[in-house]
Design an enzyme around this catalytic site. Structure first.
Site, PDB file in Angstrom:
ATOM      1  N   PHE A  97       0.849  -1.196   0.000  1.00 61.22           N
ATOM      2  CA  PHE A  97       0.000   0.000   0.000  1.00 61.22           C
ATOM      3  C   PHE A  97       0.877   1.237   0.000  1.00 61.22           C
ATOM      4  O   PHE A  97       2.038   1.219   0.416  1.00 61.22           O
ATOM      5  CB  PHE A  97      -0.952   0.009   1.203  1.00 61.22           C
ATOM      6  CG  PHE A  97      -0.276   0.088   2.542  1.00 61.22           C
ATOM      7  CD1 PHE A  97      -0.021   1.318   3.140  1.00 61.22           C
ATOM      8  CD2 PHE A  97       0.096  -1.060   3.216  1.00 61.22           C
ATOM      9  CE1 PHE A  97       0.604   1.397   4.380  1.00 61.22           C
ATOM     10  CE2 PHE A  97       0.719  -0.999   4.459  1.00 61.22           C
ATOM     11  CZ  PHE A  97       0.969   0.229   5.041  1.00 61.22           C
ATOM     12  N   CYS A  98       0.317   2.337  -0.513  1.00 58.84           N
ATOM     13  CA  CYS A  98       0.998   3.634  -0.553  1.00 58.84           C
ATOM     14  C   CYS A  98      -0.069   4.715  -0.543  1.00 58.84           C
ATOM     15  O   CYS A  98      -1.256   4.424  -0.405  1.00 58.84           O
ATOM     16  CB  CYS A  98       1.917   3.734  -1.765  1.00 58.84           C
ATOM     17  SG  CYS A  98       1.092   3.453  -3.343  1.00 58.84           S
ATOM     18  N   THR A  99       0.318   5.961  -0.702  1.00 59.15           N
ATOM     19  CA  THR A  99      -0.613   7.076  -0.505  1.00 59.15           C
ATOM     20  C   THR A  99      -1.804   7.029  -1.459  1.00 59.15           C
ATOM     21  O   THR A  99      -2.956   7.033  -1.038  1.00 59.15           O
ATOM     22  CB  THR A  99       0.118   8.419  -0.669  1.00 59.15           C
ATOM     23  OG1 THR A  99       1.274   8.433   0.158  1.00 59.15           O
ATOM     24  CG2 THR A  99      -0.798   9.579  -0.289  1.00 59.15           C
ATOM     25  N   CYS A 108       2.618   1.656  -5.634  1.00 55.84           N
ATOM     26  CA  CYS A 108       2.339   0.221  -5.521  1.00 55.84           C
ATOM     27  C   CYS A 108       2.184  -0.440  -6.885  1.00 55.84           C
ATOM     28  O   CYS A 108       2.477  -1.627  -7.037  1.00 55.84           O
ATOM     29  CB  CYS A 108       1.087  -0.007  -4.691  1.00 55.84           C
ATOM     30  SG  CYS A 108       1.364   0.344  -2.947  1.00 55.84           S
ATOM     31  N   ILE A 127      -4.067   4.622   0.286  1.00 55.39           N
ATOM     32  CA  ILE A 127      -4.540   4.962   1.628  1.00 55.39           C
ATOM     33  C   ILE A 127      -5.646   6.010   1.566  1.00 55.39           C
ATOM     34  O   ILE A 127      -6.612   5.959   2.326  1.00 55.39           O
ATOM     35  CB  ILE A 127      -3.371   5.502   2.477  1.00 55.39           C
ATOM     36  CG1 ILE A 127      -2.251   4.466   2.574  1.00 55.39           C
ATOM     37  CG2 ILE A 127      -3.848   5.899   3.874  1.00 55.39           C
ATOM     38  CD1 ILE A 127      -0.919   5.039   3.009  1.00 55.39           C
TER      39      ILE A 127
END
Length: 295
Positions: A175-177, A182, A204
């Site tokens: 996961f990433c912002t 990703c 996220i």
């Protein structure tokens, strides 16, 4: 005025990205939209802010290109202008990993919707990895997520090669912002032989927008790359500011540290503050104070 903030990206072949740049910049400026968009042969990435009408106009302009017709921007609201100017930059990569052979246009991992994410990361057989940088992870992450302890996304491949084994770690969830890192990270991991690589669709930000706080496995706040600094559930503004010396997010607790001096240093950079940099930061602070006073 309330500002609409739209973050967007898409991996798609844009061989004419150089020609697109001046036309896109001109349209954004004509609509009073500000922010930064990156264009590369592999796609588009960035964040913009403006009025509802201005954002709608820019998104419509982008979507008139059949290659970008399915853009899925994520939106939030800011009470203050998040960006000072409009830039459309030409890049080699829209998210820099430093491995041009990694191509999310060819293969990526399995997208997981926010409503299914809790189930995936609660599976004991799944290795959950936060694909962001250390300063982002410092203020919030998912329960049980591994921290790669990286300062730059360029370091992610080394972390994977040194820490993970495709013969042992059969299921990996990233996961990433907003999801873009990703996509590239999952593409890279598939080329390294990992079998099942999942990644949070929309990142996220989409999770915080859609999942009620009572059901959330997120802990803390989410760093964002604009003047809001951080957001919480329902994408409400967070509680962090930025250190103007090192760029690290700082909390209210950081501000009462003896190592915090507004515009000069914070607990994260005090130990590396040289006399030369202190002088530069003090001069910068004086200039900002003069500008605020209209001097």
């Amino acid at each position: 005025m309330t500002w609409i903030v739209a973050t967007l990206y898409k991996f798609v072949h844009l061989p004419d990205y150089v020609e697109i740049q001046p036309r896109l910049l001109a349209h954004c400026k004509s609509e009073g939209v500000k922010g930064t968009l990156l264009l590369a042969q592999e796609g588009i990435n960035g964040a913009i802010a403006g009025t509802r009408a201005g954002i709608d106009s820019v998104l419509a302009w982008l979507k008139q290109d059949p290659r970008l017709s399915d853009l899925q921007p994520k939106e939030s609201i800011a009470e203050q202008p998040p960006f000072e100017r409009m830039k459309v930059r030409l890049k080699k990569e829209i998210v820099t990993m430093g491995l041009p052979e990694v191509d999310p246009n060819s293969q990526v991992g399995v997208y997981v919707s926010p409503e299914d994410w809790n189930r995936i990361i609660s599976d004991p057989e799944v290795v959950v990895i936060d694909a962001r940088n250390q300063y982002e992870i410092d203020i919030g992450t998912f329960q049980s997520a591994q921290n790669p302890n990286i300062q730059s996304f360029r370091q992610f491949p080394d972390y994977v090669r040194k820490t993970l084994d495709p013969t042992k770690h059969k299921k990996v969830a990233l996961f990433c912002t907003g999801g873009i890192r990703c996509e590239k990270a999952s593409s890279f991991m598939l080329t390294e032989g990992f079998e099942a690589v999942y990644h949070l669709k929309g990142g996220i930000l989409k999770y915080l927008e859609e999942i009620p706080e009572a059901d959330s496995l997120w802990q803390g706040e989410c760093f964002v790359f604009d003047q809001r600094v951080a957001v919480r559930h329902r994408l409400e503004p967070g509680t962090y500011n930025l250190c103007h010396s090192c760029g690290h997010p700082i909390s209210e607790a950081d501000k009462i540290s003896p190592h915090y001096e507004a515009g000069i240093s914070c607990p994260h950079c005090f130990h590396i503050l040289t006399p030369e940099k202190r002088l530069r930061q003090e001069e910068r602070r004086r200039q900002l104070e003069k500008a605020q006073l209209g001097d």
